[in-house]
Scaffold this motif. Structure first.
Motif, PDB file in Angstrom:
ATOM      1  N   GLY A  84      12.905 -38.355 -14.994  1.00  0.00           N
ATOM      2  CA  GLY A  84      12.712 -38.008 -13.586  1.00  0.00           C
ATOM      3  C   GLY A  84      13.013 -36.563 -13.266  1.00  0.00           C
ATOM      4  N   ARG A  85      13.887 -35.923 -14.055  1.00  0.00           N
ATOM      5  CA  ARG A  85      14.244 -34.535 -13.782  1.00  0.00           C
ATOM      6  C   ARG A  85      13.055 -33.591 -13.916  1.00  0.00           C
ATOM      7  NH1 ARG A  85      17.613 -32.540 -10.577  1.00  0.00           N
ATOM      8  NH2 ARG A  85      19.313 -33.852 -11.345  1.00  0.00           N
ATOM      9  N   TRP A  86      12.024 -34.011 -14.634  1.00  0.00           N
ATOM     10  CA  TRP A  86      10.845 -33.161 -14.758  1.00  0.00           C
ATOM     11  C   TRP A  86      10.093 -33.024 -13.439  1.00  0.00           C
ATOM     12  CZ3 TRP A  86       8.733 -30.291 -18.794  1.00  0.00           C
ATOM     13  CH2 TRP A  86       9.471 -30.324 -19.970  1.00  0.00           C
ATOM     14  N   GLY A  87      10.374 -33.862 -12.480  1.00  0.00           N
ATOM     15  CA  GLY A  87       9.769 -33.693 -11.168  1.00  0.00           C
ATOM     16  C   GLY A  87      10.144 -32.365 -10.534  1.00  0.00           C
ATOM     17  N   ASN A  88      11.356 -31.839 -10.860  1.00  0.00           N
ATOM     18  CA  ASN A  88      11.761 -30.538 -10.336  1.00  0.00           C
ATOM     19  C   ASN A  88      10.911 -29.414 -10.915  1.00  0.00           C
ATOM     20  OD1 ASN A  88      15.088 -31.793 -10.709  1.00  0.00           O
ATOM     21  ND2 ASN A  88      13.921 -31.672  -8.795  1.00  0.00           N
ATOM     22  N   TYR A  89      10.421 -29.618 -12.132  1.00  0.00           N
ATOM     23  CA  TYR A  89       9.542 -28.602 -12.720  1.00  0.00           C
ATOM     24  C   TYR A  89       8.231 -28.503 -11.938  1.00  0.00           C
ATOM     25  CZ  TYR A  89       6.074 -26.678 -15.946  1.00  0.00           C
ATOM     26  OH  TYR A  89       5.052 -25.950 -16.498  1.00  0.00           O
ATOM     27  N   PHE A  90       7.621 -29.642 -11.638  1.00  0.00           N
ATOM     28  CA  PHE A  90       6.343 -29.621 -10.922  1.00  0.00           C
ATOM     29  C   PHE A  90       6.511 -29.152  -9.480  1.00  0.00           C
ATOM     30  CE2 PHE A  90       5.459 -32.612 -14.378  1.00  0.00           C
ATOM     31  CZ  PHE A  90       4.269 -32.099 -14.853  1.00  0.00           C
ATOM     32  N   ASN A  91       7.692 -29.351  -8.917  1.00  0.00           N
ATOM     33  CA  ASN A  91       7.958 -28.845  -7.564  1.00  0.00           C
ATOM     34  C   ASN A  91       8.452 -27.404  -7.575  1.00  0.00           C
ATOM     35  OD1 ASN A  91       7.182 -31.192  -6.317  1.00  0.00           O
ATOM     36  ND2 ASN A  91       9.200 -31.686  -5.491  1.00  0.00           N
ATOM     37  N   GLN A  92       8.686 -26.843  -8.766  1.00  0.00           N
ATOM     38  CA  GLN A  92       9.216 -25.488  -8.910  1.00  0.00           C
ATOM     39  C   GLN A  92      10.490 -25.314  -8.064  1.00  0.00           C
ATOM     40  OE1 GLN A  92       6.432 -22.179  -9.208  1.00  0.00           O
ATOM     41  NE2 GLN A  92       4.685 -23.577  -9.024  1.00  0.00           N
ATOM     42  N   GLU A  93      11.472 -26.134  -8.364  1.00  0.00           N
ATOM     43  CA  GLU A  93      12.703 -26.125  -7.578  1.00  0.00           C
ATOM     44  C   GLU A  93      13.908 -26.334  -8.485  1.00  0.00           C
ATOM     45  OE1 GLU A  93      12.479 -29.427  -4.905  1.00  0.00           O
ATOM     46  OE2 GLU A  93      12.346 -30.919  -6.521  1.00  0.00           O
ATOM     47  N   LEU A  94      15.077 -26.055  -7.945  1.00  0.00           N
ATOM     48  CA  LEU A  94      16.360 -26.307  -8.607  1.00  0.00           C
ATOM     49  C   LEU A  94      16.455 -25.624  -9.964  1.00  0.00           C
ATOM     50  CD1 LEU A  94      16.872 -30.102  -7.762  1.00  0.00           C
ATOM     51  CD2 LEU A  94      17.225 -28.081  -6.331  1.00  0.00           C
ATOM     52  N   PHE A  95      16.034 -24.380 -10.035  1.00  0.00           N
ATOM     53  CA  PHE A  95      16.148 -23.611 -11.270  1.00  0.00           C
ATOM     54  C   PHE A  95      17.386 -22.734 -11.212  1.00  0.00           C
ATOM     55  CE2 PHE A  95      12.935 -21.989  -8.345  1.00  0.00           C
ATOM     56  CZ  PHE A  95      13.489 -20.781  -7.947  1.00  0.00           C
ATOM     57  N   GLY A  96      17.687 -22.121 -12.357  1.00  0.00           N
ATOM     58  CA  GLY A  96      18.883 -21.294 -12.446  1.00  0.00           C
ATOM     59  C   GLY A  96      18.616 -19.836 -12.155  1.00  0.00           C
ATOM     60  N   GLY A  97      19.585 -19.020 -12.478  1.00  0.00           N
ATOM     61  CA  GLY A  97      19.484 -17.597 -12.221  1.00  0.00           C
ATOM     62  C   GLY A  97      18.531 -16.898 -13.179  1.00  0.00           C
ATOM     63  N   PRO A  98      18.280 -15.624 -12.955  1.00  0.00           N
ATOM     64  CA  PRO A  98      17.369 -14.854 -13.815  1.00  0.00           C
ATOM     65  C   PRO A  98      17.863 -14.811 -15.262  1.00  0.00           C
ATOM     66  CG  PRO A  98      17.779 -13.688 -11.771  1.00  0.00           C
ATOM     67  CD  PRO A  98      18.747 -14.832 -11.804  1.00  0.00           C
ATOM     68  N   THR A  99      16.918 -14.778 -16.199  1.00  0.00           N
ATOM     69  CA  THR A  99      17.244 -14.727 -17.614  1.00  0.00           C
ATOM     70  C   THR A  99      16.144 -13.994 -18.357  1.00  0.00           C
ATOM     71  OG1 THR A  99      17.745 -16.060 -19.575  1.00  0.00           O
ATOM     72  CG2 THR A  99      16.120 -16.937 -18.060  1.00  0.00           C
ATOM     73  N   THR A 100      16.495 -13.461 -19.530  1.00  0.00           N
ATOM     74  CA  THR A 100      15.514 -12.841 -20.420  1.00  0.00           C
ATOM     75  C   THR A 100      15.307 -13.688 -21.671  1.00  0.00           C
ATOM     76  OG1 THR A 100      17.280 -11.516 -21.439  1.00  0.00           O
ATOM     77  CG2 THR A 100      16.071 -10.523 -19.598  1.00  0.00           C
ATOM     78  N   LEU A 101      15.781 -14.883 -21.695  1.00  0.00           N
ATOM     79  CA  LEU A 101      15.625 -15.758 -22.853  1.00  0.00           C
ATOM     80  C   LEU A 101      14.162 -16.156 -23.021  1.00  0.00           C
ATOM     81  CD1 LEU A 101      18.745 -18.061 -22.352  1.00  0.00           C
ATOM     82  CD2 LEU A 101      18.438 -16.308 -24.114  1.00  0.00           C
ATOM     83  N   PRO A 102      13.727 -16.422 -24.254  1.00  0.00           N
ATOM     84  CA  PRO A 102      12.308 -16.740 -24.471  1.00  0.00           C
ATOM     85  C   PRO A 102      11.874 -18.047 -23.826  1.00  0.00           C
ATOM     86  CG  PRO A 102      13.582 -17.019 -26.488  1.00  0.00           C
ATOM     87  CD  PRO A 102      14.483 -16.350 -25.516  1.00  0.00           C
ATOM     88  N   TRP A 103      12.810 -18.892 -23.446  1.00  0.00           N
ATOM     89  CA  TRP A 103      12.425 -20.116 -22.744  1.00  0.00           C
ATOM     90  C   TRP A 103      12.663 -20.016 -21.236  1.00  0.00           C
ATOM     91  CZ3 TRP A 103      16.346 -20.066 -26.507  1.00  0.00           C
ATOM     92  CH2 TRP A 103      17.640 -20.060 -26.012  1.00  0.00           C
ATOM     93  N   GLY A 104      12.681 -18.802 -20.740  1.00  0.00           N
ATOM     94  CA  GLY A 104      12.815 -18.608 -19.304  1.00  0.00           C
ATOM     95  C   GLY A 104      11.660 -19.250 -18.545  1.00  0.00           C
TER      96      GLY A 104
END
Length: 384
Positions: A157-177
């Motif tokens: 269910g947590r993948w629903g936040n991905y499709f809504n583009q919400e509840l993400f963290g702070g800026p990062t330069t990691l390759p999985w940003g």
């Protein structure tokens, strides 16, 4: 080696933002929007129920009872999750400082996102308790069976936040940003459009999947009962939620305790972890008072109760074996009409009797002579 490097170069250096968030179903009066967020929640419920039903059946629970329980637990959990989100993030619904500038019509629109896990668990357990009482099973047994499935449902269910583009963290330069569309309302202000963010939805999903494996392995080894596996689930989840929640940058209620100001969900996770740890330890020190059965006392299946009744009846039959029946006692009493007394044939006479067929005794002659009787050998000797 060069081929591997070329393949690695083709792998994107970030997680792209989703270009799909749902689809529309045409209806005679308009369209029905099916959101990807809702589909993720539904998929999580399906896989969680599958794992729970398998584990519940292995514990000897009544067939079909899992559906009688979840029909109460799921609606209660959704309502509780929404209420917790509204309380913990009230600005959009009531306005900053509850100044009345919010939009109350947004409260039932769960397709936009916003389900707090703590409210979902608390009210979900209340719904499960109602279903368990109606099905005649123990809530503690069901919680132990459902704990890994609950964590699996959260991971999907947590993948629903991905499709809504919400509840993400702070800026990062990691390759999985994580990429977020610059025109998305959740995109933070004063940040360049090409900024990548920590995919906290992915961190939590992977953490939960690992937890499912850990819970199943520990339960296989230690065979947890009396809701101890459920409390172990609560400890594991909150342990990960503390550091994942601390990475998020979305708006949330800030609470100051012990001189530390942080998000409400961080403090909630800490307190839930301590409460779960205490419950896990106390339940481990308490000796089980009943057998390892998922049924409530007196609600066992009829065949099990019938087996107990048959066993009790068998004991009573065995107990009556040495008891002399009333008819035998009456046969050993004197015959008042004939004045004779009845007795059984002595053992010595029975052994000395010639082999061969025995004639049928004449009850009338026996009554006149007083020499024929039935009974036990000691009683016959006393009569003689």
């Amino acid at each position: 080696m060069q081929t591997l490097l070329q393949a690695a170069a083709l792998v994107p250096a970030s997680i792209p933002s989703p270009d799909w968030s749902g689809f529309d179903i045409p209806l005679p009066w308009g369209t029905l929007r099916i959101h990807a967020y809702a589909l993720c929640i539904l998929a999580g419920i399906v896989v969680g129920l599958w794992l729970t039903s398998v584990r519940w059946a292995r514990r000897g629970a009544p067939e079909g009872s899992v559906w009688d329980i979840v029909v109460w637990a799921i609606p209660f959990g959704i309502i509780g999750g929404r209420l917790y989100h509204v309380v913990s993030s009230p600005d959009a619904y009531f306005g900053p400082g509850f100044d009345g500038t919010g939009d109350l019509s947004l409260i039932p629109q769960i397709q936009r996102g916003g389900l707090g896990i703590w409210g979902a668990v608390v009210l979900g357990v209340v719904g499960a308790w109602i279903g368990c009482r109606r099905s005649g099973v123990k809530l503690s047994a069901f919680l132990d069976a459902a704990a890994p499935g609950l964590l699996l449902a959260q991971a999907v269910g947590r993948w629903g936040n991905y499709f809504n583009q919400e509840l993400f963290g702070g800026p990062t330069t990691l390759p999985w940003g994580l990429q977020i569309d610059a025109d998305n309302p959740n995109f933070p202000a004063r940040v360049t459009a090409d900024t990548l963010f920590h995919p906290t939805f992915l961190y939590e999903s992977l953490w939960n999947l690992a937890g499912v494996v850990i819970l199943l392995a520990l339960d296989r080894k230690f065979n947890f009962r009396r809701s101890r596996l459920f409390w172990l689930y609560a400890m594991y989840y909150t342990l990960g939620r503390v550091w994942i929640e601390a990475m998020r940058i979305d708006d949330a209620e800030q609470i100051s305790l012990f001189g530390i100001t942080t998000r409400l969900n961080v403090w909630t996770s800490i307190f839930v972890f301590l409460a779960a740890l205490t419950a896990f330890i106390l339940l481990g020190r308490k000796k089980p008072a009943d057998a390892d059965s998922p049924y409530l006392p007196g609600r066992e299946p009829a065949e099990k109760q019938g087996a107990g009744d048959v066993a009790g009846a068998g004991d009573s039959v065995r107990d009556t074996d040495p008891v002399v029946s009333d008819s035998e006692s009456r046969d050993n009493l004197p015959d008042n009409q004939s004045g004779s007394r009845r007795a059984s044939v002595p053992t010595e006479e029975a052994e000395a009797a010639p082999a061969g067929p025995k004639p049928e005794p004449d009850a009338t002659a026996a009554g006149r002579s007083g020499s024929t009787a039935t009974g036990t050998a000691p009683e016959a000797g006393a009569t003689q």
